[in-house]
Design a protein around this motif. Structure first.
Motif, short mmCIF file in Angstrom:
data_model
loop_
_atom_site.label_atom_id
_atom_site.label_comp_id
_atom_site.label_asym_id
_atom_site.label_seq_id
_atom_site.Cartn_x
_atom_site.Cartn_y
_atom_site.Cartn_z
N LYS A 269 -6.92 -7.06 1.08
CA LYS A 269 -6.59 -5.44 1.17
C LYS A 269 -5.79 -5.34 2.40
O LYS A 269 -6.06 -6.07 3.37
CB LYS A 269 -7.79 -4.80 1.21
N LEU A 270 -4.42 -4.49 2.32
CA LEU A 270 -3.94 -4.59 3.43
C LEU A 270 -4.29 -3.59 4.66
O LEU A 270 -5.43 -2.70 4.31
CB LEU A 270 -2.50 -4.02 3.14
N PRO A 271 -4.00 -3.61 5.82
CA PRO A 271 -4.68 -2.83 6.78
C PRO A 271 -4.14 -1.40 6.50
O PRO A 271 -3.20 -1.27 5.86
CB PRO A 271 -3.84 -3.20 8.11
N ARG A 317 12.19 1.30 3.56
CA ARG A 317 11.48 1.14 4.88
C ARG A 317 11.60 -0.36 5.24
O ARG A 317 11.41 -1.12 4.36
CB ARG A 317 9.99 1.54 4.96
N VAL A 318 11.53 -0.69 6.61
CA VAL A 318 11.26 -2.07 7.02
C VAL A 318 9.98 -2.46 7.79
O VAL A 318 9.74 -1.67 8.63
CB VAL A 318 12.70 -2.21 7.68
N LEU A 319 9.42 -3.46 7.24
CA LEU A 319 8.30 -4.05 8.47
C LEU A 319 8.77 -5.30 8.87
O LEU A 319 9.32 -6.10 8.55
CB LEU A 319 7.17 -4.55 7.37
N TRP A 320 8.81 -5.16 10.32
CA TRP A 320 9.49 -6.33 11.30
C TRP A 320 8.32 -6.71 12.00
O TRP A 320 7.90 -6.16 12.83
CB TRP A 320 10.56 -5.62 11.91
N MET A 340 1.60 -9.59 11.18
CA MET A 340 1.32 -9.25 9.96
C MET A 340 0.92 -9.99 8.90
O MET A 340 1.14 -11.06 8.89
CB MET A 340 2.84 -8.38 9.57
N PRO A 341 0.06 -9.35 8.08
CA PRO A 341 -0.64 -10.13 6.98
C PRO A 341 0.55 -10.47 5.97
O PRO A 341 0.54 -9.91 4.69
CB PRO A 341 -1.69 -9.24 6.50
N ASP A 344 -0.57 -10.70 2.17
CA ASP A 344 -0.80 -9.59 1.46
C ASP A 344 0.30 -8.60 1.14
O ASP A 344 0.44 -7.80 0.41
CB ASP A 344 -1.85 -8.81 2.32
N ILE A 345 1.38 -8.77 2.32
CA ILE A 345 2.42 -7.85 2.24
C ILE A 345 3.26 -8.28 0.97
O ILE A 345 3.74 -7.36 0.25
CB ILE A 345 3.35 -7.76 3.44
N LEU A 346 3.59 -9.44 0.76
CA LEU A 346 4.46 -10.01 -0.27
C LEU A 346 3.95 -9.86 -1.60
O LEU A 346 4.45 -9.75 -2.49
CB LEU A 346 4.83 -11.43 0.02
N ALA A 347 2.68 -9.59 -1.70
CA ALA A 347 1.86 -9.34 -3.06
C ALA A 347 2.00 -7.88 -3.37
O ALA A 347 1.92 -7.69 -4.54
CB ALA A 347 0.63 -9.89 -2.85
#
Length: 524
Positions: A269-271, A317-320, A340-341, A344-347
């Motif tokens: 689970k993501l934050p 949006r961008v997660l950097w 960053m996890p 979990d993000i790529l999933a």
């Protein structure tokens, strides 16, 4: 009924414990990927009742199923270099020199570590298996000899050329891209020429920087031991982080097992803040991370501004992953974080693009999840990894020296807007996942196989014991050439003799006949 169940559980636990093997793991390489790739295997082996003692630079206080011994405090030579300095080290020569400097020097520092001294001086410890990374400095293979334990070597990427040559699993440069050659799987003449050059270079320099200093250090550490080459040659099994169809198909002997994606665990689970950020993005999310060694905050201003400009022009949006506290010029569609996890993000299905340095662990996670990749290779195997993605139509390479506002924007928009990249990434993912057994289960099976059989010399090909001239069939070729030359010489001289004889008969007979007629005239 409850008592019976408890007794059964107790019996099962006792069975696991009494049948558990003692495993020594030694991972002194100062790169996280080298330990994180093997860590799922360690946890699984511990879960199956084996007793593990693991020496590592990346000890995790949360791990309780096996014993971790932290040796990081002993290491002073750590790879922590900004982008621009890494770029200056990208040539084949300087790159090899960098690795052959960092790893042997840090390994020598391990030798001075009190925890290692305790292991070295132990006279009572017994191990059924030795797990390690044979990487540029194999002096610690001497531990396998000290404890008379079979050895398994684990690579978080392709196995290095000098190592595969030693265990009899050579990688032919005509169709197998070398670890850091950066060529595509489908090589033309020029690429084969360069790949062969890298192959020879790594073989020769590997011998000079690896075998010679390793033997010297091993003699100092362990005293009178056999040549390290002979110890390494007896490696029972080698695990590599490779797998079709992401990596090119190569012939592999039984003692070389491909476990591509063993590092990929079930997504968690993501934050809450990251999950909310992703879910609320109508057009999807771009994830930007340059790994654990390449800190984003050391990006030169002009390179950083190129990405900031491109991100400000796209609806996503961008997660950097940004290690600094502040990102100057950050637009509203960007979220930064020092950690960053990634798995979990790529999933998450709303992630549309992964911008990466092309490290194999992260790239394999993207391949597994079917996420297109824009790769900016900096060193090592990264260019080769991105070239493999390009060959599969699931990503593109962005040369660091070509980074500009226009180029970055054009590349990102193409990968986001052209559906073929997502389709190819999904196709690659389906093929990558389709295998008879998970990589982790495969690793467990072969690990316990080695333990059960107290090594696995029968899996090794005869090539491991051949001199190089025999392996290359130079003696056979020389014999064939000698026979052909001898045959041609025999034919030549036989033909010459016959022709001279015939010529002598014809010309000699005519001369005698002519002389007899002249004699008759004289008599008349």
């Amino acid at each position: 009924m409850k008592v019976t169940f408890i007794l059964l559980c107790f019996y099962s636990c006792c069975f696991c414990f009494t049948n558990g093997s003692n495993i020594l793991g030694f991972f002194p390489v100062p790169f996280k990927s080298y330990y994180f790739f093997v860590k799922p295997l360690l946890l699984k082996l511990a879960e199956r009742g084996h007793n593990l003692t693991i020496y590592t630079m990346f000890a995790d206080n949360k791990v309780t199923s096996y014993r971790e011994i932290d040796i990081k405090q002993c290491i002073r030579t750590l790879p922590d270099i900004p982008f621009e300095e890494r770029i200056r080290k990208v040539s084949t020569f300087t790159l090899l020199n960098y690795f052959y400097y960092i790893i042997p020097k840090s390994s020598a520092e391990v030798y001075q570590c009190p925890a290692f001294a305790q292991l070295l001086n132990s006279s009572t410890d017994q191990y059924d298996l030795f797990l390690t990374n044979i990487n540029h400095n194999d002096w610690y293979a001497g531990l396998a000899y000290k404890f008379k334990a079979p050895m398994i070597s684990v690579f978080p990427n392709k196995a290095f050329i000098w190592f595969t040559n030693t265990i009899g699993a050579s990688q032919h440069p005509a169709f197998v891209p070398s670890f850091n050659s950066g060529v595509s799987p489908m090589m033309g003449f020029r690429e084969r020429m360069f790949n062969t050059y890298v192959y020879v270079l790594m073989t020769v320099i590997g011998q000079y920087y690896t075998v010679v200093p390793s033997q010297k250090l091993a003699d100092e550490v362990f005293g009178d031991i056999p040549p390290l080459v002979e110890i390494v040659k007896n490696t029972s099994i080698t695990f590599t982080n490779t797998h079709l169809p992401y990596h090119v198909s190569i012939p592999t002997p039984p003692n070389l097992v491909q476990l591509g994606g063993m590092n990929i665990i079930e997504a968690g689970k993501l934050p809450e803040n990251i999950e909310k950020f992703i879910n609320e993005s109508k057009h999807g999310v771009v994830y930007f991370c340059m790994g654990s060694l390449l800190r984003g905050e050391t990006f030169p201003p002009e390179k950083r501004e190129a990405f900031l400009y491109a991100f400000s022009k796209i609806p996503q949006r961008v997660l950097w992953k940004w290690e600094g506290d502040v990102l100057p010029g950050k637009s509203d569609n960007i979220m930064i974080s020092k950690w960053m996890p990634q798995r979990d993000i790529l999933a998450h299905p709303n992630v549309k693009l992964f911008i990466s340095h092309g490290g194999l662990l992260g790239t394999s996670e993207a391949v597994y999840e079917g996420v297109p990749v824009l790769g900016i290779p900096i060193f090592g195997d990264q260019r080769t990894n991105i070239k493999s993605l390009e060959a599969n139509g699931a990503g593109e390479l962005l040369d660091y020296n070509e980074i500009s506002k226009e180029v970055v924007l054009e590349k990102i928009q193409r990968l986001l807007n052209d559906p073929k990249y997502k389709e190819n990434a999904k196709l690659l993912s389906d093929r990558y996942r389709d295998r008879p057994m998970s990589p982790l289960d495969t690793a467990v099976y072969w690990t316990e196989y080695v333990i059960r059989h107290k090594g696995a010399p029968h899996l090794r090909t005869a090539a491991a014991d051949m001199p190089w001239y025999q392996y290359l069939l130079l003696d056979v070729i020389a014999f064939i050439v000698a026979v052909l030359v001898a045959g041609l010489l025999i034919i030549y001289y036989t033909t010459k003799f016959i022709l001279r004889a015939i010529y002598g008969l014809i010309c000699g007979g005519g001369a005698k006949k002519g002389s007899s007629k002249s004699d008759k005239k004289k008599r008349n």
